[in-house]
Design an enzyme around this catalytic site. Structure first.
Site, PDB file in Angstrom:
ATOM      1  N   GLY A   1     -71.970  40.499   2.985  1.00  0.00           N
ATOM      2  CA  GLY A   1     -71.495  39.799   4.195  1.00  0.00           C
ATOM      3  C   GLY A   1     -71.541  40.174   5.519  1.00  0.00           C
ATOM      4  O   GLY A   1     -72.735  41.056   5.714  1.00  0.00           O
TER       5      GLY A   1
ATOM      6  N   VAL B   1     -69.842  42.527   7.250  1.00  0.00           N
ATOM      7  CA  VAL B   1     -69.608  43.751   7.356  1.00  0.00           C
ATOM      8  C   VAL B   1     -70.598  44.598   6.565  1.00  0.00           C
ATOM      9  O   VAL B   1     -70.886  45.550   7.192  1.00  0.00           O
ATOM     10  CB  VAL B   1     -68.146  44.140   7.100  1.00  0.00           C
ATOM     11  CG1 VAL B   1     -68.022  45.676   7.066  1.00  0.00           C
ATOM     12  CG2 VAL B   1     -66.995  43.687   7.767  1.00  0.00           C
TER      13      VAL B   1
ATOM     14  N   ARG C   1     -53.896  40.779   7.342  1.00  0.00           N
ATOM     15  CA  ARG C   1     -54.726  41.373   6.424  1.00  0.00           C
ATOM     16  C   ARG C   1     -53.940  41.500   5.254  1.00  0.00           C
ATOM     17  O   ARG C   1     -54.840  41.313   3.829  1.00  0.00           O
ATOM     18  CB  ARG C   1     -55.093  42.877   6.859  1.00  0.00           C
ATOM     19  CG  ARG C   1     -55.973  42.973   8.091  1.00  0.00           C
ATOM     20  CD  ARG C   1     -56.065  44.385   8.586  1.00  0.00           C
ATOM     21  NE  ARG C   1     -56.939  44.583   9.670  1.00  0.00           N
ATOM     22  CZ  ARG C   1     -56.643  44.536  10.969  1.00  0.00           C
ATOM     23  NH1 ARG C   1     -55.168  44.154  11.390  1.00  0.00           N
ATOM     24  NH2 ARG C   1     -57.300  44.610  12.095  1.00  0.00           N
TER      25      ARG C   1
ATOM     26  N   ASN D   1     -60.007  44.395   2.922  1.00  0.00           N
ATOM     27  CA  ASN D   1     -58.679  44.224   3.381  1.00  0.00           C
ATOM     28  C   ASN D   1     -57.550  43.677   2.152  1.00  0.00           C
ATOM     29  O   ASN D   1     -57.970  42.946   1.386  1.00  0.00           O
ATOM     30  CB  ASN D   1     -58.674  43.646   4.633  1.00  0.00           C
ATOM     31  CG  ASN D   1     -58.906  44.613   5.929  1.00  0.00           C
ATOM     32  OD1 ASN D   1     -58.173  45.586   5.926  1.00  0.00           O
ATOM     33  ND2 ASN D   1     -59.468  44.021   6.655  1.00  0.00           N
TER      34      ASN D   1
ATOM     35  N   ASP E   1     -60.370  51.415  14.395  1.00  0.00           N
ATOM     36  CA  ASP E   1     -59.254  51.181  15.303  1.00  0.00           C
ATOM     37  C   ASP E   1     -59.323  52.206  16.417  1.00  0.00           C
ATOM     38  O   ASP E   1     -58.917  51.906  17.633  1.00  0.00           O
ATOM     39  CB  ASP E   1     -57.904  51.360  14.507  1.00  0.00           C
ATOM     40  CG  ASP E   1     -57.643  50.569  13.400  1.00  0.00           C
ATOM     41  OD1 ASP E   1     -58.204  49.278  13.400  1.00  0.00           O
ATOM     42  OD2 ASP E   1     -57.019  50.737  12.423  1.00  0.00           O
TER      43      ASP E   1
ATOM     44  N   ARG F   1     -61.706  50.855  18.776  1.00  0.00           N
ATOM     45  CA  ARG F   1     -61.221  50.009  19.556  1.00  0.00           C
ATOM     46  C   ARG F   1     -60.000  50.421  20.659  1.00  0.00           C
ATOM     47  O   ARG F   1     -59.735  50.014  21.817  1.00  0.00           O
ATOM     48  CB  ARG F   1     -60.410  48.801  18.840  1.00  0.00           C
ATOM     49  CG  ARG F   1     -61.198  48.125  18.123  1.00  0.00           C
ATOM     50  CD  ARG F   1     -60.743  47.057  17.088  1.00  0.00           C
ATOM     51  NE  ARG F   1     -61.852  46.275  16.429  1.00  0.00           N
ATOM     52  CZ  ARG F   1     -61.557  45.718  15.269  1.00  0.00           C
ATOM     53  NH1 ARG F   1     -60.471  45.866  14.543  1.00  0.00           N
ATOM     54  NH2 ARG F   1     -62.507  44.866  14.779  1.00  0.00           N
TER      55      ARG F   1
ATOM     56  N   HIS G   1     -53.731  50.652   8.421  1.00  0.00           N
ATOM     57  CA  HIS G   1     -54.608  49.705   9.251  1.00  0.00           C
ATOM     58  C   HIS G   1     -54.030  48.163   9.154  1.00  0.00           C
ATOM     59  O   HIS G   1     -54.567  47.194   8.517  1.00  0.00           O
ATOM     60  CB  HIS G   1     -56.026  49.965   8.452  1.00  0.00           C
ATOM     61  CG  HIS G   1     -56.976  48.835   8.902  1.00  0.00           C
ATOM     62  ND1 HIS G   1     -57.575  48.847  10.270  1.00  0.00           N
ATOM     63  CD2 HIS G   1     -57.750  47.924   8.488  1.00  0.00           C
ATOM     64  CE1 HIS G   1     -58.506  48.143  10.610  1.00  0.00           C
ATOM     65  NE2 HIS G   1     -58.619  47.168   9.452  1.00  0.00           N
TER      66      HIS G   1
END
Ligand code: NAD
Length: 308
Positions: free
Chosen positions: A9, A11, A88, A120, A148, A151, A175
């Protein structure tokens, strides 16, 4: 170096693309249950090889694990992503069954593989893989903190008005929107603490935007993000494949480190050819310790939903 990516998919395909672009793996196998999907993604990616200058061979298969045999590293991205407004943790029912089946099928054909869990709720899925495969703990790695932290650095650079290459920072803990612990007190701009440049409100803004980083994108995209997750996974795969001994925050099974036991949660680790070669225990402030404890309680609560 053979790498399998389960789930072709958003990811999984992005992860395969970044691995190929970095040109360190001989082969990437994409596997999906959707008929023809992984084959199609692999063919499309292979048609970028001459354009992007890589020699990694990418192949696709519909659920035929024999094609993944002898993989050195396997990445699990199969499962449903969240939709806007979802946490998640809400994905656990469907994804636990998928992750359990996928990890056992992978190991049947690649008994020596190092597994990287992405699906997740990632910390709980990583714990599930530990519990159901009984692999040595250094061979099961959950990817969340690397994303993370990327980000976090994005938001730090924005708040500082600095280029991203000037900033460094790390996010540990679970996460999840609530569980992330962005280590703002340790974050630096070219080795100078960011608190020298940013006031308390700005630092709170960076922390808050980091924690909801995934949710912000899910709202914009209608599904969860894939470029940065794929790039983050490819960094972990490269560190293992090339025995780089690089430090990343990853979800690792803890046995007393950080005062925590019997859960998998984001902590700094050294990644090399054996997977997690060391869990690094850094000095945390009392406030950071309390946040880590609270985060661990959240992860354990989600782990409690697993039917082990
Ligand atoms: N850990 C992280 O930082 C992070 C970041 C982004 C997304 N994710 C998670 O990664 C997962 C994948 O996200 P996505 O956006 O790629 O979703 P997606 O829907 O685009 O892709 C998932 C793929 O998995 C496949 N699949 C489902 N069951 C399977 C099975 N049993 N065997 C093989 N393939 C199977 C589906 O057919 C689909 O193609 C989600 O759970 C998402 O929440 C984690």
């Amino acid at each position: 170096m053979k790498v399998t990516v389960v789930g072709a998919g958003a990811v999984g395909a992005s992860c395969a693309e970044y691995i190929a672009m970095k040109n360190f793996a001989s082969e990437v196998v994409l596997l999906d249950i959707k008929e023809g999907y992984a084959e199609g993604k692999a063919m499309d990616l292979m048609q970028t090889a001459s354009l992007n200058g890589f020699d990694t061979k990418i192949t696709g298969t519909t659920n035929d694990y024999a094609k993944t045999a002898g993989s050195d590293i396997a990445v699990i991205t199969s499962g449903i992503p969240r939709k806007p407004g979802m946490t998640r943790e809400e994905l656990i029912g469907i994804n636990a069954g998928i992750v359990k089946t996928v990890s056992s099928s992978l190991l049947e054909h690649s008994p020596n593989a190092i597994l990287i869990v992405v699906s997740n709720p990632m910390d709980t899925m990583t714990y599930l893989v530990h519990k159901t495969t009984n692999l040595p703990k250094h061979r099961i790695i959950g990817m969340g903190g690397a994303l993370d932290s990327a980000r976090f650095k994005y938001r730090l650079a924005e708040a500082l008005g600095a280029p991203i290459s000037d900033v460094d920072g790390m996010v540990i803990g679970g996460h999840s929107d609530k569980g992330m612990v962005p280590l703002i007190g340790h974050a630096t701009r070219n080795s100078v603490k960011v608190s020298e440049f940013l006031d308390g409100d700005k630092m709170d803004w960076v922390v808050q935007e980091t924690k909801v980083g995934g949710a912000t994108l899910t709202k914009l995209l209608g599904t969860s993000a894939w470029y940065a997750p794929g790039a983050a996974v490819s960094g972990l795969v490269q560190a293992i494949a090339c025995d780089q001994k690089k430090m990343f925050p990853c979800s690792a099974l803890l046995e007393g480190e950080y005062g925590l036991n019997d859960l998998s949660i984001g902590v700094p680790v050294i990644l090399g050819k054996n997977g997690i070669e060391k869990i690094v225990e850094i000095e945390l402030s009392e406030a950071e310790k309390a946040k880590m404890q609270e985060s661990a309680e959240g992860v354990k609560k989600t782990n409690g939903l697993l039917q082990l």
